[in-house]
Design a protein around this motif. Structure first.
Motif, PDB file in Angstrom:
ATOM      1  N   PHE A   1       0.798  -1.217   0.000  1.00  0.00           N
ATOM      2  CA  PHE A   1       0.000   0.000   0.000  1.00  0.00           C
ATOM      3  C   PHE A   1       0.835   1.274   0.000  1.00  0.00           C
ATOM      4  N   GLU A   2       2.119   1.172  -0.253  1.00  0.00           N
ATOM      5  CA  GLU A   2       2.984   2.345  -0.182  1.00  0.00           C
ATOM      6  C   GLU A   2       3.385   2.827  -1.562  1.00  0.00           C
ATOM      7  N   ASP A   3       3.233   4.129  -1.794  1.00  0.00           N
ATOM      8  CA  ASP A   3       3.761   4.742  -3.003  1.00  0.00           C
ATOM      9  C   ASP A   3       5.275   4.828  -2.856  1.00  0.00           C
ATOM     10  N   GLN A   4       6.000   4.186  -3.749  1.00  0.00           N
ATOM     11  CA  GLN A   4       7.436   4.031  -3.577  1.00  0.00           C
ATOM     12  C   GLN A   4       8.194   5.352  -3.629  1.00  0.00           C
ATOM     13  N   LEU A   5       7.694   6.340  -4.360  1.00  0.00           N
ATOM     14  CA  LEU A   5       8.402   7.610  -4.472  1.00  0.00           C
ATOM     15  C   LEU A   5       8.208   8.475  -3.233  1.00  0.00           C
ATOM     16  N   THR A   6       6.956   8.649  -2.817  1.00  0.00           N
ATOM     17  CA  THR A   6       6.648   9.609  -1.752  1.00  0.00           C
ATOM     18  C   THR A   6       6.558   9.005  -0.362  1.00  0.00           C
ATOM     19  N   GLY A   7       6.356   7.686  -0.282  1.00  0.00           N
ATOM     20  CA  GLY A   7       6.166   7.047   1.012  1.00  0.00           C
ATOM     21  C   GLY A   7       4.753   7.166   1.545  1.00  0.00           C
ATOM     22  N   LEU A   8       3.875   7.848   0.801  1.00  0.00           N
ATOM     23  CA  LEU A   8       2.474   7.938   1.190  1.00  0.00           C
ATOM     24  C   LEU A   8       1.750   6.651   0.815  1.00  0.00           C
ATOM     25  N   TYR A   9       0.464   6.567   1.180  1.00  0.00           N
ATOM     26  CA  TYR A   9      -0.355   5.472   0.685  1.00  0.00           C
ATOM     27  C   TYR A   9      -0.535   5.628  -0.826  1.00  0.00           C
ATOM     28  N   ASN A  10      -0.823   4.503  -1.494  1.00  0.00           N
ATOM     29  CA  ASN A  10      -0.962   4.543  -2.944  1.00  0.00           C
ATOM     30  C   ASN A  10      -2.426   4.440  -3.382  1.00  0.00           C
ATOM     31  N   ARG A  11      -2.647   4.339  -4.679  1.00  0.00           N
ATOM     32  CA  ARG A  11      -4.006   4.300  -5.231  1.00  0.00           C
ATOM     33  C   ARG A  11      -4.756   3.056  -4.749  1.00  0.00           C
ATOM     34  N   ARG A  12      -4.067   1.944  -4.594  1.00  0.00           N
ATOM     35  CA  ARG A  12      -4.688   0.711  -4.103  1.00  0.00           C
ATOM     36  C   ARG A  12      -5.275   0.943  -2.715  1.00  0.00           C
ATOM     37  N   TYR A  13      -4.554   1.662  -1.874  1.00  0.00           N
ATOM     38  CA  TYR A  13      -5.042   1.935  -0.526  1.00  0.00           C
ATOM     39  C   TYR A  13      -6.323   2.751  -0.579  1.00  0.00           C
TER      40      TYR A  13
ATOM     41  N   THR B   1      10.156  17.377  -5.866  1.00  0.00           N
ATOM     42  CA  THR B   1       8.992  18.219  -5.575  1.00  0.00           C
ATOM     43  C   THR B   1       7.850  17.390  -5.007  1.00  0.00           C
ATOM     44  N   LEU B   2       7.589  16.242  -5.623  1.00  0.00           N
ATOM     45  CA  LEU B   2       6.526  15.360  -5.145  1.00  0.00           C
ATOM     46  C   LEU B   2       6.799  14.896  -3.719  1.00  0.00           C
ATOM     47  N   LYS B   3       8.044  14.562  -3.421  1.00  0.00           N
ATOM     48  CA  LYS B   3       8.393  14.107  -2.077  1.00  0.00           C
ATOM     49  C   LYS B   3       8.247  15.245  -1.064  1.00  0.00           C
ATOM     50  N   ASN B   4       8.615  16.458  -1.479  1.00  0.00           N
ATOM     51  CA  ASN B   4       8.482  17.609  -0.599  1.00  0.00           C
ATOM     52  C   ASN B   4       7.012  17.894  -0.283  1.00  0.00           C
TER      53      ASN B   4
ATOM     54  N   TRP C   1      -5.790  10.448   6.771  1.00  0.00           N
ATOM     55  CA  TRP C   1      -4.691   9.846   6.010  1.00  0.00           C
ATOM     56  C   TRP C   1      -4.522  10.532   4.663  1.00  0.00           C
ATOM     57  N   VAL C   2      -3.305  10.420   4.118  1.00  0.00           N
ATOM     58  CA  VAL C   2      -2.949  11.061   2.853  1.00  0.00           C
ATOM     59  C   VAL C   2      -2.460   9.993   1.885  1.00  0.00           C
ATOM     60  N   ALA C   3      -2.871  10.096   0.623  1.00  0.00           N
ATOM     61  CA  ALA C   3      -2.442   9.138  -0.389  1.00  0.00           C
ATOM     62  C   ALA C   3      -2.127   9.870  -1.686  1.00  0.00           C
ATOM     63  N   ARG C   4      -1.234   9.294  -2.447  1.00  0.00           N
ATOM     64  CA  ARG C   4      -0.953   9.824  -3.785  1.00  0.00           C
ATOM     65  C   ARG C   4      -1.981   9.231  -4.738  1.00  0.00           C
ATOM     66  N   TYR C   5      -2.820  10.089  -5.289  1.00  0.00           N
ATOM     67  CA  TYR C   5      -3.890   9.622  -6.155  1.00  0.00           C
ATOM     68  C   TYR C   5      -3.367   9.241  -7.530  1.00  0.00           C
TER      69      TYR C   5
ATOM     70  N   GLU D   1      -1.220  14.543  -8.207  1.00  0.00           N
ATOM     71  CA  GLU D   1      -2.474  14.736  -7.482  1.00  0.00           C
ATOM     72  C   GLU D   1      -2.520  13.854  -6.235  1.00  0.00           C
ATOM     73  N   PHE D   2      -3.028  14.436  -5.135  1.00  0.00           N
ATOM     74  CA  PHE D   2      -3.079  13.742  -3.857  1.00  0.00           C
ATOM     75  C   PHE D   2      -4.493  13.805  -3.285  1.00  0.00           C
ATOM     76  N   LEU D   3      -4.822  12.811  -2.455  1.00  0.00           N
ATOM     77  CA  LEU D   3      -6.124  12.749  -1.792  1.00  0.00           C
ATOM     78  C   LEU D   3      -5.909  12.685  -0.292  1.00  0.00           C
ATOM     79  N   ILE D   4      -6.672  13.492   0.436  1.00  0.00           N
ATOM     80  CA  ILE D   4      -6.642  13.475   1.898  1.00  0.00           C
ATOM     81  C   ILE D   4      -8.036  13.114   2.394  1.00  0.00           C
ATOM     82  N   CYS D   5      -8.135  12.072   3.194  1.00  0.00           N
ATOM     83  CA  CYS D   5      -9.412  11.643   3.749  1.00  0.00           C
ATOM     84  C   CYS D   5      -9.453  12.022   5.224  1.00  0.00           C
ATOM     85  N   MET D   6     -10.574  12.665   5.629  1.00  0.00           N
ATOM     86  CA  MET D   6     -10.718  13.121   7.010  1.00  0.00           C
ATOM     87  C   MET D   6     -12.051  12.624   7.570  1.00  0.00           C
TER      88      MET D   6
END
Length: 297
Positions: free
Chosen positions: A136-148, A192-195, A210-214, A218-223
């Motif tokens: 479930f990890e986006d390899q570039l940013t370390g955030l959750y990925n689209r699968r998550y 830039t994406l990692k920052n 939680w935050v994920a790379r969509y 583009e990114f998605l934040i669920c609250m």
């Protein structure tokens, strides 16, 4: 000989050796509908209770089996025991469920895993945790990925519906990201994406968010449980932090901005996952059309 093999395959003896017990689960509600072939404590109501971690599994293959309508297998541990779990989608009384087949492989699991220097890695629990995280990890940013997003967002939406709670979704996109790649190179784009990923995560204060790379920039934040004011405050924190940040790469410095769209639901049962994302995306593109580096809701 052939008859003996056929008898062995059809009399249930083979299946009994392949599983210790089975259970039928509703992956959307994370609840066990029925256990078979095992005495299970009465408090094992939620499917994740069995694993003793007091939280929803990071890599839920039953949710994946449910969504993709295919069978998945994973290895998971429960304290001092290791299990192989097979998740099979099934229609039961006109209702889609997942049958989980569990087998204790603590004393029969053999594996060889080497690090980049050829040394054998030890610690099956650490290895399993690492494998589940990678799924479930986006390899570039370390955030959750689209699968998550695909597997976690339906659960959060359902929980909000069942508990009559609010939910807010934020979509954000880096402004003029193509210009970053064109002017500074794709490696600078990666930096830039990692920052941005670090900045977005740093503005999240609640444990349920939680935050994920969509995808792309583009990114998605669920609250879950967040009202509109809380979501607006978080989005403004993100926007201002990104605007103030300085990206450094290969001796060069530059600034970026990002646009944000918020979709808030007071009654979550009224929308599907696709509609939820679609409406947040519409607000994001409204922010872009209104000049970028702003929040629309």
């Amino acid at each position: 000989m052939e008859n003996n093999i056929n008898d062995y395959l059809t009399n249930g003896e083979l299946f009994s050796k392949l599983s210790d017990f089975t259970r039928i689960v509703d992956p959307l509600q994370k609840r066990v509908i029925e256990y078979r072939n095992k005495e299970v404590p009465i408090n094992n109501i939620h499917c994740f209770d069995f694993w003793g971690k007091n939280k929803v599994c990071d890599n839920c293959i039953s949710m994946r089996a449910y969504n993709d309508n295919t069978t998945y297998v994973k290895i998971e541990y429960n304290k001092d025991k290791t299990y192989i779990v097979t998740a099979v989608p099934y229609i039961l009384d006109n209702r889609k469920v997942v049958v989980e087949i569990l087998k204790d492989i603590t004393n029969s699991l053999f594996f060889e895993s080497l690090d980049d220097k050829g040394n054998e890695l030890t610690g099956i629990h650490a290895l399993i945790d690492s494998m589940n995280k990678l799924a479930f990890e986006d390899q570039l940013t370390g955030l959750y990925n689209r699968r998550y997003i695909i597997e976690k967002l339906p659960v959060d939406l359902l929980n909000a519906t069942l508990l009559s709670k609010e939910i807010s979704i934020i979509m954000t996109d880096i402004d003029h990201f193509k210009a970053v790649n064109d002017n500074y190179g794709h490696l600078a784009g990666d930096e830039t994406l990692k920052n941005v990923a670090r900045t977005l995560s740093g503005c999240i204060k609640r444990g349920s968010d939680w935050v994920a790379r969509y995808g792309g920039e583009e990114f998605l934040i669920c609250m879950p449980g967040a009202d509109l004011e809380t979501a607006k405050s978080a989005a403004e924190c993100m926007r201002k932090s990104i605007e103030r940040s300085v990206i450094e790469y290969n001796g060069k410095q530059f600034n970026i901005t990002a646009s944000f769209g918020i979709h808030y639901l007071k009654s979550p049962e009224s929308e599907s996952i696709d509609e939820l994302i679609k409406h947040a995306d519409e607000k994001l593109y409204l922010a872009k059309s209104n000049g970028r580096n702003r929040v629309e809701y």
